[in-house]
Design a protein around this motif. Sequence first.
Motif, mmCIF file in Angstrom:
data_model
loop_
_atom_site.group_PDB
_atom_site.id
_atom_site.type_symbol
_atom_site.label_atom_id
_atom_site.label_comp_id
_atom_site.label_asym_id
_atom_site.label_seq_id
_atom_site.Cartn_x
_atom_site.Cartn_y
_atom_site.Cartn_z
ATOM 1 N N THR A 128 -48.893 53.498 2.346
ATOM 2 C CA THR A 128 -49.672 54.666 1.936
ATOM 3 C C THR A 128 -49.523 55.799 2.941
ATOM 4 O OG1 THR A 128 -51.280 53.251 0.817
ATOM 5 C CG2 THR A 128 -51.988 55.470 1.369
ATOM 6 N N THR A 129 -49.483 55.436 4.239
ATOM 7 C CA THR A 129 -49.301 56.445 5.286
ATOM 8 C C THR A 129 -47.955 57.139 5.167
ATOM 9 O OG1 THR A 129 -50.725 55.227 6.817
ATOM 10 C CG2 THR A 129 -49.191 56.813 7.791
ATOM 11 N N LEU A 130 -46.920 56.360 4.893
ATOM 12 C CA LEU A 130 -45.555 56.890 4.914
ATOM 13 C C LEU A 130 -45.076 57.406 3.562
ATOM 14 C CD1 LEU A 130 -43.793 54.186 7.122
ATOM 15 C CD2 LEU A 130 -44.750 56.379 7.834
ATOM 16 N N GLY A 131 -45.706 56.969 2.490
ATOM 17 C CA GLY A 131 -45.195 57.285 1.159
ATOM 18 C C GLY A 131 -45.149 58.762 0.826
ATOM 19 N N ILE A 132 -45.997 59.562 1.471
ATOM 20 C CA ILE A 132 -46.030 60.995 1.188
ATOM 21 C C ILE A 132 -45.013 61.784 2.004
ATOM 22 C CG2 ILE A 132 -48.463 60.922 0.510
ATOM 23 C CD1 ILE A 132 -49.172 61.995 3.298
ATOM 24 N N ARG A 133 -44.278 61.092 2.877
ATOM 25 C CA ARG A 133 -43.318 61.776 3.741
ATOM 26 C C ARG A 133 -41.995 61.995 3.012
ATOM 27 N NH1 ARG A 133 -44.223 60.418 9.230
ATOM 28 N NH2 ARG A 133 -42.148 61.273 9.586
ATOM 29 N N ALA A 134 -41.581 63.251 2.866
ATOM 30 C CA ALA A 134 -40.387 63.575 2.081
ATOM 31 C C ALA A 134 -39.108 63.055 2.720
ATOM 32 C CB ALA A 134 -40.298 65.095 1.898
ATOM 33 N N ASN A 135 -39.101 62.883 4.030
ATOM 34 C CA ASN A 135 -37.877 62.460 4.715
ATOM 35 C C ASN A 135 -37.698 60.940 4.746
ATOM 36 O OD1 ASN A 135 -40.127 62.358 6.555
ATOM 37 N ND2 ASN A 135 -38.669 61.975 8.204
ATOM 38 N N LEU A 136 -38.665 60.223 4.208
ATOM 39 C CA LEU A 136 -38.628 58.760 4.277
ATOM 40 C C LEU A 136 -38.493 58.137 2.895
ATOM 41 C CD1 LEU A 136 -41.510 58.130 6.847
ATOM 42 C CD2 LEU A 136 -39.062 58.360 7.325
ATOM 43 N N ASN A 137 -37.674 57.088 2.837
ATOM 44 C CA ASN A 137 -37.558 56.253 1.652
ATOM 45 C C ASN A 137 -38.296 54.959 1.967
ATOM 46 O OD1 ASN A 137 -36.701 55.111 -0.798
ATOM 47 N ND2 ASN A 137 -34.872 54.263 0.168
ATOM 48 N N VAL A 138 -39.464 54.772 1.384
ATOM 49 C CA VAL A 138 -40.343 53.660 1.743
ATOM 50 C C VAL A 138 -40.215 52.539 0.717
ATOM 51 C CG1 VAL A 138 -42.714 52.953 2.233
ATOM 52 C CG2 VAL A 138 -41.945 55.264 2.839
ATOM 53 N N LEU A 139 -39.903 51.339 1.215
ATOM 54 C CA LEU A 139 -39.803 50.158 0.369
ATOM 55 C C LEU A 139 -40.926 49.203 0.747
ATOM 56 C CD1 LEU A 139 -35.937 49.481 0.573
ATOM 57 C CD2 LEU A 139 -37.184 50.891 -1.081
ATOM 58 N N LEU A 140 -41.825 48.966 -0.190
ATOM 59 C CA LEU A 140 -42.956 48.063 0.042
ATOM 60 C C LEU A 140 -42.637 46.694 -0.528
ATOM 61 C CD1 LEU A 140 -45.890 47.383 0.831
ATOM 62 C CD2 LEU A 140 -46.605 48.365 -1.370
ATOM 63 N N LEU A 141 -42.643 45.691 0.342
ATOM 64 C CA LEU A 141 -42.417 44.318 -0.098
ATOM 65 C C LEU A 141 -43.631 43.825 -0.874
ATOM 66 C CD1 LEU A 141 -40.978 42.939 3.260
ATOM 67 C CD2 LEU A 141 -39.665 43.529 1.213
ATOM 68 N N GLY A 142 -43.392 43.179 -1.988
ATOM 69 C CA GLY A 142 -44.490 42.692 -2.816
ATOM 70 C C GLY A 142 -45.034 41.368 -2.325
#
Length: 253
Positions: A128-142
């Motif tokens: 949630t912290t990183l997901g709004i960052r345009a320069n980052l591709n965030v992959l959340l493990l389920g």
Amino acid sequence: MYAEERQQEILRIARAQGRVEVAGLADELNVTSETIRRDLTMLERAGVLRRVHGGAIPVERIGFEPALAARDAVLIEEKERIAKVALAEVPDEGAIILDAGTTTARLAQLLPADRELTVVVNSPVIATTLGIRANLNVLLLGGRVRGKTLATVDDWSLRPLADLYVDVAFVGTNGISVERGLTTPDPAEAAVKRAMIRAARRTVLLADHTKLGNDYLARFGELADLDLLITDTVADSDLVGDLEAAGVRVTRA
């Protein structure tokens, strides 16, 4: 002796002896029993001791694992310093893993805005912290979310990690010792941490001084798995020396 120094000494004694008594601590530290009781209350709130009749027991002796909120409220300055030093290990581009934890969460907040990175996380909080960052591709493990740590675990976390290969994994731990390596109380979290280490070219451990010399139920790595341990300046010199003698590169923040 300041209150924080006294509380650290109480914790050291408790871990060395397995338990502490109010009367004995009052005599040894030359303070009142009321002061010791307040110290024990603070240490219990920090999640490192459990109060019992007449004294306290370190949580690792009774299999108790403090919840995320309790761990996040202690050693704030030390964790922030560790996270700032860890920034030097973040590549200019590429992919990293951020393990769930309070120190890795601080590193997440510090990630530079000028770097294009893929960040693999097993923490919905960090995602949630990183997901709004345009320069980052965030992959959340389920997977299943553990209530204690808010980390995702089990097969839905492990299977994607088997097919990933990142530049650096930034991993947390509950304990690190020469005898047992890297340990944590929960076998499911240990399995995910182990898979993170296998999925990375380099592994950087972020661990404040309270983790050094401690052992827990589930081992997830050997000292040889580490490329770098970043701890704080309060870390016991003898424990740091033992780890360095065993081949671990240590940086103090």
